[in-house]
Scaffold this motif. Structure first.
Motif, PDB file in Angstrom:
ATOM      1  N   LEU A   1     -12.592   1.053  -5.001  1.00 53.81           N
ATOM      2  CA  LEU A   1     -11.414   1.324  -4.184  1.00 53.81           C
ATOM      3  C   LEU A   1     -11.158   0.064  -3.375  1.00 53.81           C
ATOM      4  CD1 LEU A   1     -12.218   4.925  -2.882  1.00 53.81           C
ATOM      5  CD2 LEU A   1     -10.875   4.252  -4.883  1.00 53.81           C
ATOM      6  N   ASP A   2      -9.991  -0.548  -3.584  1.00 53.23           N
ATOM      7  CA  ASP A   2      -9.647  -1.795  -2.905  1.00 53.23           C
ATOM      8  C   ASP A   2      -8.657  -1.485  -1.786  1.00 53.23           C
ATOM      9  OD1 ASP A   2     -11.239  -3.209  -4.663  1.00 53.23           O
ATOM     10  OD2 ASP A   2      -9.594  -3.684  -6.021  1.00 53.23           O
ATOM     11  N   PHE A   3      -9.140  -1.511  -0.556  1.00 49.88           N
ATOM     12  CA  PHE A   3      -8.291  -1.241   0.593  1.00 49.88           C
ATOM     13  C   PHE A   3      -7.490  -2.495   0.924  1.00 49.88           C
ATOM     14  CE2 PHE A   3     -11.394   2.053   0.698  1.00 49.88           C
ATOM     15  CZ  PHE A   3     -10.741   3.147   1.243  1.00 49.88           C
ATOM     16  N   ALA A   4      -6.189  -2.308   1.166  1.00 49.28           N
ATOM     17  CA  ALA A   4      -5.305  -3.436   1.421  1.00 49.28           C
ATOM     18  C   ALA A   4      -4.270  -3.055   2.462  1.00 49.28           C
ATOM     19  CB  ALA A   4      -4.594  -3.856   0.131  1.00 49.28           C
ATOM     20  N   GLU A   5      -3.826  -4.050   3.214  1.00 53.10           N
ATOM     21  CA  GLU A   5      -2.770  -3.818   4.183  1.00 53.10           C
ATOM     22  C   GLU A   5      -1.453  -3.673   3.432  1.00 53.10           C
ATOM     23  OE1 GLU A   5      -3.303  -7.174   6.719  1.00 53.10           O
ATOM     24  OE2 GLU A   5      -5.141  -6.354   7.556  1.00 53.10           O
ATOM     25  N   PRO A   6      -0.629  -2.705   3.841  1.00 54.18           N
ATOM     26  CA  PRO A   6       0.627  -2.446   3.129  1.00 54.18           C
ATOM     27  C   PRO A   6       1.660  -3.532   3.412  1.00 54.18           C
ATOM     28  CG  PRO A   6       0.536  -1.113   5.095  1.00 54.18           C
ATOM     29  CD  PRO A   6      -0.792  -1.834   5.002  1.00 54.18           C
ATOM     30  N   GLY A   7       2.631  -3.610   2.542  1.00 50.85           N
ATOM     31  CA  GLY A   7       3.728  -4.549   2.741  1.00 50.85           C
ATOM     32  C   GLY A   7       4.778  -4.011   3.707  1.00 50.85           C
ATOM     33  N   ALA A   8       4.664  -2.756   4.105  1.00 55.53           N
ATOM     34  CA  ALA A   8       5.629  -2.136   5.015  1.00 55.53           C
ATOM     35  C   ALA A   8       4.859  -1.365   6.090  1.00 55.53           C
ATOM     36  CB  ALA A   8       6.534  -1.182   4.228  1.00 55.53           C
ATOM     37  N   ASP A   9       5.572  -0.908   7.104  1.00 55.66           N
ATOM     38  CA  ASP A   9       4.935  -0.163   8.192  1.00 55.66           C
ATOM     39  C   ASP A   9       4.455   1.208   7.748  1.00 55.66           C
ATOM     40  OD1 ASP A   9       5.257  -2.194   9.999  1.00 55.66           O
ATOM     41  OD2 ASP A   9       7.145  -1.416  10.791  1.00 55.66           O
ATOM     42  N   HIS A  10       5.195   1.844   6.854  1.00 55.90           N
ATOM     43  CA  HIS A  10       4.886   3.216   6.449  1.00 55.90           C
ATOM     44  C   HIS A  10       3.867   3.229   5.305  1.00 55.90           C
ATOM     45  CE1 HIS A  10       5.399   7.454   5.699  1.00 55.90           C
ATOM     46  NE2 HIS A  10       5.602   7.191   4.424  1.00 55.90           N
ATOM     47  N   ILE A  11       2.854   4.075   5.461  1.00 54.50           N
ATOM     48  CA  ILE A  11       1.868   4.268   4.393  1.00 54.50           C
ATOM     49  C   ILE A  11       2.047   5.675   3.853  1.00 54.50           C
ATOM     50  CG2 ILE A  11      -0.586   4.545   3.866  1.00 54.50           C
ATOM     51  CD1 ILE A  11      -1.194   2.362   5.824  1.00 54.50           C
TER      52      ILE A  11
END
Length: 130
Positions: A48-58
């Motif tokens: 599982l590769d956790f990554a910061e999203p490209g937008a504010d909403h997840i």
């Protein structure tokens, strides 16, 4: 070659917090840095590769983990020690309960980013109905 899931990306505003939370609850090896990702290695060679999203909403993701009875006991104890909310169902209609689907046990809870995590001791459709 057989087709196997190798990894999937899980969006997280705080990728280290979510990865650390998961490894602590499940008793896994601590997460590791993997480029822009924070990787959590599962026992079946899936990462599982956790990554910061490209937008504010997840968008909420649902991740279900098949665990042994002993691992369920240990993880469920950690959930209760942390006083996390948990449910017997994905729609959160049965708070503070677990389920016994297919003759096993299951529980739902949320990670720090609101992802729905599920632990089950029997695969769906493998046994008795609850």
């Amino acid at each position: 070659m057989a087709v196997q899931l190798n990894h999937t990306i899980v969006a997280a505003h705080d990728k280290w917090a979510s990865a650390q939370f998961l490894t602590e609850i499940l008793g896994l090896t601590p997460p590791r840095s993997a480029g822009v990702f924070v990787a959590v290695q599962l026992d079946n060679d899936v990462t599982l590769d956790f990554a910061e999203p490209g937008a504010d909403h997840i968008r909420c993701q649902h991740l279900a983990f098949l665990v042994s009875e002993d691992d369920f006991d240990a993880a469920f104890a950690r959930i209760r020690e942390r006083e996390l909310m948990y449910w017997a169902d994905p729609r959160q209609r049965f708070p503070g309960e677990i389920n016994t689907h297919d003759g096993g046990r299951g529980v739902y809870f949320l990670d720090p980013n609101g992802h729905a995590l599920e632990l089950i001791t029997r695969p769906y459709g493998s046994g008795e109905s609850a």
